[in-house]
Design an enzyme around this catalytic site. Structure first.
Site, PDB file in Angstrom:
ATOM      1  N   GLY A  10       0.836  -1.208   0.000  1.00 24.57           N
ATOM      2  CA  GLY A  10       0.000   0.000   0.000  1.00 24.57           C
ATOM      3  C   GLY A  10       0.865   1.250   0.000  1.00 24.57           C
ATOM      4  O   GLY A  10       1.911   1.279   0.646  1.00 24.57           O
ATOM      5  N   ARG A  71       0.784  -4.820  -6.148  1.00 19.24           N
ATOM      6  CA  ARG A  71       0.797  -6.054  -5.355  1.00 19.24           C
ATOM      7  C   ARG A  71       1.018  -7.206  -6.330  1.00 19.24           C
ATOM      8  O   ARG A  71       0.366  -7.296  -7.358  1.00 19.24           O
ATOM      9  CB  ARG A  71      -0.514  -6.212  -4.597  1.00 19.24           C
ATOM     10  CG  ARG A  71      -0.730  -5.047  -3.622  1.00 19.24           C
ATOM     11  CD  ARG A  71      -1.728  -5.385  -2.542  1.00 19.24           C
ATOM     12  NE  ARG A  71      -2.232  -4.189  -1.884  1.00 19.24           N
ATOM     13  CZ  ARG A  71      -1.816  -3.751  -0.695  1.00 19.24           C
ATOM     14  NH1 ARG A  71      -0.866  -4.379  -0.048  1.00 19.24           N
ATOM     15  NH2 ARG A  71      -2.350  -2.680  -0.166  1.00 19.24           N
ATOM     16  N   ASP A 102       5.006  -5.267   5.838  1.00 17.16           N
ATOM     17  CA  ASP A 102       5.589  -6.578   6.146  1.00 17.16           C
ATOM     18  C   ASP A 102       5.595  -7.526   4.942  1.00 17.16           C
ATOM     19  O   ASP A 102       6.493  -8.365   4.821  1.00 17.16           O
ATOM     20  CB  ASP A 102       4.928  -7.218   7.382  1.00 17.16           C
ATOM     21  CG  ASP A 102       3.428  -7.237   7.298  1.00 17.16           C
ATOM     22  OD1 ASP A 102       2.880  -6.800   6.262  1.00 17.16           O
ATOM     23  OD2 ASP A 102       2.787  -7.698   8.258  1.00 17.16           O
ATOM     24  N   THR A 124       4.318   2.333   5.586  1.00 18.69           N
ATOM     25  CA  THR A 124       2.922   1.889   5.611  1.00 18.69           C
ATOM     26  C   THR A 124       2.159   2.746   6.617  1.00 18.69           C
ATOM     27  O   THR A 124       2.695   3.052   7.682  1.00 18.69           O
ATOM     28  CB  THR A 124       2.801   0.385   5.983  1.00 18.69           C
ATOM     29  OG1 THR A 124       1.453   0.097   6.361  1.00 18.69           O
ATOM     30  CG2 THR A 124       3.694  -0.007   7.134  1.00 18.69           C
ATOM     31  N   ASP A 126      -0.201   1.928   8.442  1.00 15.39           N
ATOM     32  CA  ASP A 126      -0.774   1.162   9.559  1.00 15.39           C
ATOM     33  C   ASP A 126       0.085   1.171  10.829  1.00 15.39           C
ATOM     34  O   ASP A 126      -0.396   0.820  11.892  1.00 15.39           O
ATOM     35  CB  ASP A 126      -0.980  -0.305   9.148  1.00 15.39           C
ATOM     36  CG  ASP A 126      -2.104  -0.457   8.149  1.00 15.39           C
ATOM     37  OD1 ASP A 126      -2.858   0.514   7.968  1.00 15.39           O
ATOM     38  OD2 ASP A 126      -2.221  -1.543   7.556  1.00 15.39           O
ATOM     39  N   ASP A 128       2.359  -0.945  11.493  1.00 13.17           N
ATOM     40  CA  ASP A 128       2.338  -2.335  11.960  1.00 13.17           C
ATOM     41  C   ASP A 128       3.669  -3.064  11.784  1.00 13.17           C
ATOM     42  O   ASP A 128       3.706  -4.291  11.692  1.00 13.17           O
ATOM     43  CB  ASP A 128       1.213  -3.118  11.246  1.00 13.17           C
ATOM     44  CG  ASP A 128       1.386  -3.122   9.744  1.00 13.17           C
ATOM     45  OD1 ASP A 128       2.270  -2.423   9.232  1.00 13.17           O
ATOM     46  OD2 ASP A 128       0.619  -3.825   9.067  1.00 13.17           O
ATOM     47  N   ARG A 170      -5.889  -2.838   9.888  1.00 15.57           N
ATOM     48  CA  ARG A 170      -6.507  -4.154  10.053  1.00 15.57           C
ATOM     49  C   ARG A 170      -5.910  -4.945  11.218  1.00 15.57           C
ATOM     50  O   ARG A 170      -6.611  -5.488  12.032  1.00 15.57           O
ATOM     51  CB  ARG A 170      -6.293  -4.930   8.748  1.00 15.57           C
ATOM     52  CG  ARG A 170      -7.370  -5.905   8.446  1.00 15.57           C
ATOM     53  CD  ARG A 170      -7.199  -6.424   7.048  1.00 15.57           C
ATOM     54  NE  ARG A 170      -7.067  -5.328   6.080  1.00 15.57           N
ATOM     55  CZ  ARG A 170      -6.715  -5.509   4.811  1.00 15.57           C
ATOM     56  NH1 ARG A 170      -6.425  -6.702   4.375  1.00 15.57           N
ATOM     57  NH2 ARG A 170      -6.632  -4.475   3.994  1.00 15.57           N
TER      58      ARG A 170
HETATM   59  P1  ATP Z   1       0.833  -2.694   3.502  1.00 10.75           P
HETATM   60  O1  ATP Z   1       1.110  -2.987   4.938  1.00 10.75           O
HETATM   61  O2  ATP Z   1       0.700  -1.248   3.231  1.00 10.75           O
HETATM   62  O3  ATP Z   1      -0.267  -3.525   2.911  1.00 10.75           O
HETATM   63  P2  ATP Z   1       2.751  -4.565   2.492  1.00 10.75           P
HETATM   64  O4  ATP Z   1       4.154  -4.450   2.025  1.00 10.75           O
HETATM   65  O5  ATP Z   1       2.516  -5.452   3.678  1.00 10.75           O
HETATM   66  O6  ATP Z   1       2.186  -3.112   2.696  1.00 10.75           O
HETATM   67  P3  ATP Z   1       1.600  -6.561   0.739  1.00 10.75           P
HETATM   68  O7  ATP Z   1       0.661  -6.431  -0.410  1.00 10.75           O
HETATM   69  O8  ATP Z   1       1.282  -7.505   1.820  1.00 10.75           O
HETATM   70  O9  ATP Z   1       1.840  -5.082   1.287  1.00 10.75           O
HETATM   71  O10 ATP Z   1       3.029  -6.987   0.153  1.00 10.75           O
HETATM   72  C1  ATP Z   1       3.625  -6.253  -0.893  1.00 10.75           C
HETATM   73  C2  ATP Z   1       4.226  -7.199  -1.892  1.00 10.75           C
HETATM   74  O11 ATP Z   1       5.266  -7.955  -1.259  1.00 10.75           O
HETATM   75  C3  ATP Z   1       3.266  -8.244  -2.442  1.00 10.75           C
HETATM   76  O12 ATP Z   1       2.455  -7.746  -3.482  1.00 10.75           O
HETATM   77  C4  ATP Z   1       4.238  -9.290  -2.935  1.00 10.75           C
HETATM   78  O13 ATP Z   1       4.773  -8.916  -4.195  1.00 10.75           O
HETATM   79  C5  ATP Z   1       5.350  -9.231  -1.878  1.00 10.75           C
HETATM   80  N1  ATP Z   1       5.108 -10.298  -0.903  1.00 10.75           N
HETATM   81  C6  ATP Z   1       4.153 -10.362   0.043  1.00 10.75           C
HETATM   82  N2  ATP Z   1       4.175 -11.536   0.683  1.00 10.75           N
HETATM   83  C7  ATP Z   1       5.174 -12.267   0.111  1.00 10.75           C
HETATM   84  C8  ATP Z   1       5.712 -13.582   0.323  1.00 10.75           C
HETATM   85  N3  ATP Z   1       5.212 -14.426   1.229  1.00 10.75           N
HETATM   86  N4  ATP Z   1       6.754 -13.966  -0.448  1.00 10.75           N
HETATM   87  C9  ATP Z   1       7.276 -13.148  -1.385  1.00 10.75           C
HETATM   88  N5  ATP Z   1       6.807 -11.911  -1.641  1.00 10.75           N
HETATM   89  C10 ATP Z   1       5.780 -11.469  -0.902  1.00 10.75           C
END
Ligand code: ATP
Length: 317
Positions: A10, A71, A102, A124, A126, A128, A170
């Site tokens: 995000g 994503r 994360d 992020t 959040d 978190d 969340r």
């Molecule tokens: P936010 O907290 O704002 O949602 P985020 O980084 O946690 O940010 P995610 O969509 O969960 O957002 O993860 C971002 C990207 O990281 C995913 O679209 C994917 O490309 C990669 N990613 C997430 N989980 C995995 C995983 N288990 N293994 C490899 N890549 C991952």
């Protein structure tokens, strides 16, 4: 050094300030810095462009991310990540700075395990990421939420209503907790407190009977359907009730000075760490000092934020 930088997951206000800091700190160290568009998706697609100082001018105060974000759930598959490794090799990129939450850290950890030098930067709204007291974007989102809640308070007080306001976060109570405290919400319901509907309805009814004219309930997303909850409050408590979901406006807007400063510090720090030959780590801030932990540790850490804010809620609500 040839350093790549991407934003993923995000978007969060302040990501641009972090990108700017990475590029400028890199250039002042004599590095070449490459912007990678659209997160890990852009990485596997080879959307990699060398950045100059000028490419990051006039972005410090802009929300969103000039690099775009995406994503890509398929990044969990090794064969997809292989494509990323190939792109990095093709472009002679020595190290990658990944700004995100994360999920982004998990992607960075997996790339690290494939031999790529990665640094995670917490971006992020959040808040978190337990390895940093604050994440880039949280301050701005909090500001936005507070501004909206204050406005809703004006109207709910004029109409003697109860306002239920759903904020983001969340898995992390912070946005609801901080905004609820800053706006004097009567009830703050988070993933940590859980929703005790019977108690909420009974409390609101009692307040109404005692003559309290209006009430603000701040609730984290994903705990219930706030529109149905508003109906139940109306039927049971005697308050007229409206629900508002703040939604995506919380992600946008001009980053606050706190976010600009945090992002600038962390972006430059990530580059410094690479120059100290440190990688496979997540950087963050703890008690206003820059620090890093391994990406693995960062992903396993639980928040150790002191609980005084929760105590404060019970004292002054
Ligand atoms: P936010 O907290 O704002 O949602 P985020 O980084 O946690 O940010 P995610 O969509 O969960 O957002 O993860 C971002 C990207 O990281 C995913 O679209 C994917 O490309 C990669 N990613 C997430 N989980 C995995 C995983 N288990 N293994 C490899 N890549 C991952």
């Amino acid at each position: 050094m040839r350093i790549g930088v991407l934003t993923s997951g995000g978007d969060a206000p302040g990501m641009n300030a972090a990108i700017r800091a990475v590029v400028r700190a890199g250039l002042s160290n004599g590095d070449q810095v490459f912007g990678i568009y659209d997160g890990y998706r852009g990485l596997i697609e080879g959307k990699i462009f060398e950045f100059t100082r000028k490419d990051v001018s006039e972005i410090l105060n802009r929300g969103g991310t000039i690099l775009g974000t995406a994503r890509l759930p398929e990044f969990a598959y090794p064969q997809v990540r292989e494509l990323a490794v190939k792109q990095l090799q093709k472009n002679d990129i020595d190290a990658l700075i990944c700004i995100g939450g994360d999920g982004t850290y998990t992607g960075a950890l997996k790339l690290t395990e494939m031999g790529i030098k990665c640094i995670g930067v917490p971006g992020t709204i959040d808040n978190d990421i337990a390895s940093s007291d604050f994440t880039i974007g949280f301050s701005t989102a909090l500001n936005t939420a507070c501004d909206a809640i204050d406005k809703l308070r004006d109207t709910s007080s004029s109409h003697q209503r109860c306002s239920i306001i759903e904020v983001m976060g969340r898995h992390c109570p912070d946005l609801a907790l901080y905004s609820g405290l800053c706006c004097g919400a009567e009830y703050i319901i988070t993933s940590k407190t859980g929703l005790d509907k019977e108690k909420l309805l009974a409390d609101l009814k009692k307040n109404r009977l005692q003559g309290r004219k209006h009430a603000i309930v701040v609730i984290s997303e994903n705990l219930c359907d706030v529109y149905s909850l508003a109906k139940e409050v109306e039927e049971y408590s005697g308050y007229e009730c409206r629900a508002t979901i703040l939604g995506y406006i919380q992600r946008g807007g001009t980053p606050t000075p706190e976010d600009r400063l945090l992002a600038s510090r962390l972006g430059a720090y990530a580059v410094d760490l690479l120059h100290q030959n440190i990688s496979g780590v997540a950087c963050g801030i703890h008690e206003n000092k820059l620090k890093y932990v391994s990406l693995k540790e960062a992903l396993l850490m639980e928040s150790d934020r002191d609980l005084s804010l929760e105590e404060l809620v019970t004292k002054i609500q």
